[in-house]
Write an enzyme that holds these catalytic residues in place. Structure first.
Site, PDB file in Angstrom:
ATOM      1  N   LYS A  49       0.827  -1.215   0.000  1.00  0.00           N
ATOM      2  CA  LYS A  49       0.000   0.000   0.000  1.00  0.00           C
ATOM      3  C   LYS A  49       0.857   1.259   0.000  1.00  0.00           C
ATOM      4  O   LYS A  49       0.635   2.174  -0.806  1.00  0.00           O
ATOM      5  CB  LYS A  49      -0.924  -0.016   1.218  1.00  0.00           C
ATOM      6  CG  LYS A  49      -1.640   1.293   1.502  1.00  0.00           C
ATOM      7  CD  LYS A  49      -2.485   1.187   2.740  1.00  0.00           C
ATOM      8  CE  LYS A  49      -1.674   1.071   4.007  1.00  0.00           C
ATOM      9  NZ  LYS A  49      -0.952   2.323   4.359  1.00  0.00           N
ATOM     10  N   THR A  50       1.808   1.333   0.918  1.00  0.00           N
ATOM     11  CA  THR A  50       2.643   2.530   1.018  1.00  0.00           C
ATOM     12  C   THR A  50       3.455   2.738  -0.254  1.00  0.00           C
ATOM     13  O   THR A  50       3.605   3.872  -0.730  1.00  0.00           O
ATOM     14  CB  THR A  50       3.575   2.422   2.238  1.00  0.00           C
ATOM     15  OG1 THR A  50       2.782   2.274   3.424  1.00  0.00           O
ATOM     16  CG2 THR A  50       4.449   3.659   2.371  1.00  0.00           C
ATOM     17  N   ASP A 240      -4.806   8.048   2.914  1.00  0.00           N
ATOM     18  CA  ASP A 240      -4.298   6.761   3.378  1.00  0.00           C
ATOM     19  C   ASP A 240      -5.194   6.221   4.493  1.00  0.00           C
ATOM     20  O   ASP A 240      -5.822   6.989   5.223  1.00  0.00           O
ATOM     21  CB  ASP A 240      -2.862   6.945   3.891  1.00  0.00           C
ATOM     22  CG  ASP A 240      -2.189   5.627   4.217  1.00  0.00           C
ATOM     23  OD1 ASP A 240      -2.611   4.586   3.673  1.00  0.00           O
ATOM     24  OD2 ASP A 240      -1.228   5.633   5.015  1.00  0.00           O
ATOM     25  N   GLU A 241      -5.242   4.898   4.615  1.00  0.00           N
ATOM     26  CA  GLU A 241      -6.018   4.228   5.689  1.00  0.00           C
ATOM     27  C   GLU A 241      -7.459   4.743   5.722  1.00  0.00           C
ATOM     28  O   GLU A 241      -7.999   5.085   6.791  1.00  0.00           O
ATOM     29  CB  GLU A 241      -5.345   4.440   7.057  1.00  0.00           C
ATOM     30  CG  GLU A 241      -3.905   3.954   7.133  1.00  0.00           C
ATOM     31  CD  GLU A 241      -3.770   2.437   7.218  1.00  0.00           C
ATOM     32  OE1 GLU A 241      -4.780   1.742   6.975  1.00  0.00           O
ATOM     33  OE2 GLU A 241      -2.667   1.959   7.500  1.00  0.00           O
ATOM     34  N   GLN A 271      -9.583  -4.502   7.329  1.00  0.00           N
ATOM     35  CA  GLN A 271      -8.760  -4.080   8.454  1.00  0.00           C
ATOM     36  C   GLN A 271      -9.369  -2.873   9.181  1.00  0.00           C
ATOM     37  O   GLN A 271      -8.653  -2.121   9.838  1.00  0.00           O
ATOM     38  CB  GLN A 271      -7.343  -3.760   7.984  1.00  0.00           C
ATOM     39  CG  GLN A 271      -6.625  -4.967   7.390  1.00  0.00           C
ATOM     40  CD  GLN A 271      -5.166  -4.691   7.091  1.00  0.00           C
ATOM     41  OE1 GLN A 271      -4.343  -4.486   7.984  1.00  0.00           O
ATOM     42  NE2 GLN A 271      -4.833  -4.683   5.815  1.00  0.00           N
ATOM     43  N   ARG A 611      -0.476 -10.792  10.253  1.00  0.00           N
ATOM     44  CA  ARG A 611       0.819 -10.260  10.712  1.00  0.00           C
ATOM     45  C   ARG A 611       1.933 -11.291  10.528  1.00  0.00           C
ATOM     46  O   ARG A 611       3.115 -10.935  10.601  1.00  0.00           O
ATOM     47  CB  ARG A 611       0.769  -9.901  12.203  1.00  0.00           C
ATOM     48  CG  ARG A 611      -0.274  -8.882  12.663  1.00  0.00           C
ATOM     49  CD  ARG A 611      -0.238  -7.615  11.892  1.00  0.00           C
ATOM     50  NE  ARG A 611      -1.211  -7.649  10.806  1.00  0.00           N
ATOM     51  CZ  ARG A 611      -1.209  -6.828   9.765  1.00  0.00           C
ATOM     52  NH1 ARG A 611      -0.258  -5.934   9.631  1.00  0.00           N
ATOM     53  NH2 ARG A 611      -2.126  -6.915   8.816  1.00  0.00           N
TER      54      ARG A 611
END
Length: 657
Positions: A49-50, A240-241, A271, A611
């Protein structure tokens, strides 16, 4: 609208152009190069994503978009700075003219410049949480508000309530019944106080953190010319997010983009786990409705986990009632299957986890590449004791460590005095919980601990024969409790039950979040139940880890991470253990009454499982101890029932009766 002014992307920089198609996968490339119109990027866990946001920043500038026409909205200042720095390195030119930062910071800058339109001076005071609490206390003391029946919230709790009203947009009655039922009888008084709080802020040029979003949205909604100016200035918006935005933040994005709709929202509905902070799951689901013509791009190639782990996480989230369907895949096809481990008791869960951690460590996996995740902070209490016994270094994030919690220290003080009547620290703690006994009275009592003929009987005599009738009356229940705790026939669990019955009203009087803390204390009983001797129980608890997260620098570099799932989002480890995957624990028993809360619990497990890079262990104990019911039997979490054959390696350890 007027087009953004011409910009030469090569001026003052390198003529090198990035080979975007070679450096990105097809979905990332599409997200980076689709610059016009609304775009919703559903970025699966570990899907880059980043990287996608960074390359899109670089791409816009290389296509001739002036940096000052770009707005990058993130949830931390650090995140925006990192993205801008990485993008500037890619194209070898500074990007400090890009407007990047948090929603709150952007709204703050608008209000400093344009706040006069809403009646604010440019020199208004921005209050932090401590300032808010002080103001609430001042108003509470000054106003002729008569408290009704029941306990009244402390100032810090009132600040939380006021913030939730703004961020969640709920009616106060609804909020109190859902989140603060212990104060429901005080709703009318709280509403009155909130109105005085809002009026005082306005009259005295005060804004709190939540006001920044509220008044920032108001600027855009009520002033068409300013909305037009800002919309044309920020011709390209990236968020973002996006799944973590609240209703105010979503409104700000919609208002700000009204002239162009050039918005790229990046997030993952799977998420969305921060509803308790005001995040609204509906924002990401309703984005295509708010922005007609939205292009939806799914980043599904995962760069973190092995395929066996992704097969499980895909199955878990596929059962969600509402979602953007996606299926994560990876080029890492090989790897061990996730292990579903059913143990007998909670302590067996802890011991088996410690054994597995030790074995992985012997095989070469550093402790720092392993993590234990849990739904609630108290779920790790028993494990912390076992890790200390096995001398496995660890640090805990999210919630308190077992022995740091004030309410646990309080309750244990009664047992410590029963075990050692000369324990001055515990005496001091429990005495000051008695109404009417302050530091001076406590010090007078503590002075007699050094006398040769001191005994618990003499201590109880001092308490019950105090010259003050008020103190005598207040200490009589304490003396009775301590006398009962001396009974050698009582088990540690029985003694703790007696102490808890005495301490419960004190807990309610001292902590606004006492329902949560009471669950912690009930769980302490499950740990106590396996001990036969009080001394053994208390001795195990004296082996303390570092006392706060501030001690991380002083802790061993190689340590096992213990964390709530909420605190672990965005992180990854080679091996992840998720504990207490039993009904009533994960999902939480409190989430099962409302469908939306149960769905968030599912997403929480998805976040936890994603994770893991290579090893994933899912654990739950079959047997646990309940204060009221005694020994109870646990069922596996509903999220792990009826899994397809071969998806996990199911192991069962028989209870040690």
């Amino acid at each position: 609208m007027s087009r953004p002014q011409a910009f030469d992307p090569d001026a003052g920089g390198s003529n090198r152009r990035l080979a975007y198609q070679q450096e990105l996968n097809p979905a990332q490339y599409e997200a980076v190069t689709l610059t016009e119109g609304p775009v919703l990027v559903i970025a699966g866990a570990g899907s880059g994503k980043t990287r996608t946001l960074v390359y899109r920043l670089a791409y816009l500038v290389e296509q001739g978009v002036a940096p000052w026409h770009i707005l990058l909205l993130t949830f931390t200042r650090k995140a925006s700075q990192e993205m801008l720095h990485r993008a500037s390195l890619l194209i070898d030119r500074p990007l400090h003219q890009v407007a990047g930062g948090t929603f709150h910071a952007v709204c703050h800058s608008w209000l400093r410049r344009y706040g006069h339109r809403l009646g604010y001076d440019s020199s208004f005071t921005l209050m932090d949480r401590h300032d808010q609490a002080d103001l609430v206390r001042m108003l509470r003391d000054r106003l002729p508000i008569q408290a009704g029946p029941g306990q009244f919230p402390r100032r810090e709790t009132l600040v939380q309530i006021f913030g939730a009203l703004i961020n969640k947009g709920l009616d106060l009655d609804v909020l109190m019944k859902s989140d603060y039922p212990q104060f429901a009888e005080q709703t009318t008084i709280i509403a009155d106080l909130f109105e005085h709080y809002r009026r005082h802020k306005k009259e005295h040029q005060l804004l709190d953190y939540d006001d920044l979003l509220l008044e920032g949205r108001r600027l855009l909604a009520e002033h068409d010319d300013l909305r037009l100016e800002l919309s044309q200035r920020y011709a390209y918006i990236m968020v973002d997010e996006y799944q973590d935005t609240n209703r105010l933040q979503a409104d700000i994005v919609r208002l700000l983009a009204f002239t162009h709709d050039n918005v790229m929202a990046v997030g993952d509905d799977s998420q969305s786990i921060y509803s308790f902070r005001g995040a609204n799951f509906r924002n990401i689901m309703d984005f295509p409705r708010l922005f007609p013509g939205t292009r939806i791009i799914k980043l599904e190639e995962n760069y973190r986990s092995t395929q066996p782990i992704l097969d499980l996480t895909n199955t878990i989230i596929a059962q969600a009632s509402e979602k953007y369907t996606k299926c994560l895949f990876t080029k890492k096809k090989q790897g061990p299957r996730p292990v579903l481990l059913q143990t007998g008791s909670e302590n067996e869960q802890s011991r088996l986890l410690c054994q597995t951690v030790a074995e992985l460590h012997r095989q070469g996996t550093p402790y720092r590449d392993m993590a234990v995740l849990f739904r609630a902070a108290y779920h790790s209490f028993d494990l912390e004791i076992e890790l200390l016994r096995e001398q496995i270094p660890f640090m805990k994030f999210g919630g308190f460590k077992f022995m740091e919690s004030a309410h646990i220290k309080d309750l244990l003080a009664y047992l410590r005095v029963a075990a050692n009547p000369r324990d001055s620290l515990s005496w001091n703690r429990l005495l000051q919980l008695v109404p009417g006994i302050g530091k001076k009275s406590a010090q007078k009592f503590l002075a007699q601990l050094h006398q040769d003929n001191f005994s618990l009987a003499s201590a109880l005599q001092w308490l019950t024969s105090h010259k003050s009738a008020k103190i005598r009356a207040a200490t009589e229940p304490l003396a009775e409790l301590l006398d009962q705790l001396q009974n050698p026939d009582l088990t540690p669990a029985s003694r703790l039950n007696l102490a808890l019955a005495y301490y419960e009203p004190i807990l309610k009087a001292h902590f606004d979040d006492y329902p949560k803390r009471f669950r912690d204390l009930e769980h302490l009983l499950t740990i106590t139940a396996r001990y036969r001797a009080l001394g053994d129980f208390l001795n195990d608890l004296t082996l303390e880890p570092p006392t706060s997260l501030a001690d991380v620098s002083a802790a061993p570099h190689d340590y096992l991470t213990l964390s709530t799932v909420h605190s672990a989002k965005g992180l990854e480890w080679e091996a992840v253990f998720i504990i207490w995957l039993a009904e009533g624990r994960f999902p939480s028993a409190y989430s099962q009454e409302r469908e939306e809360e149960l769905e968030e619990e599912r997403r929480l497990l998805y976040v936890a499982a994603t994770r893991a890079r290579r090893y994933l262990y899912l654990l739950y104990p079959t047997v646990s101890y309940n204060r009221y019911l005694g020994t109870t039997f646990n069922a596996v979490s509903r999220f792990l029932r009826d899994l397809p054959a071969g998806l996990v390696e199911a192991l069962q350890v028989e209870p040690a009766w």
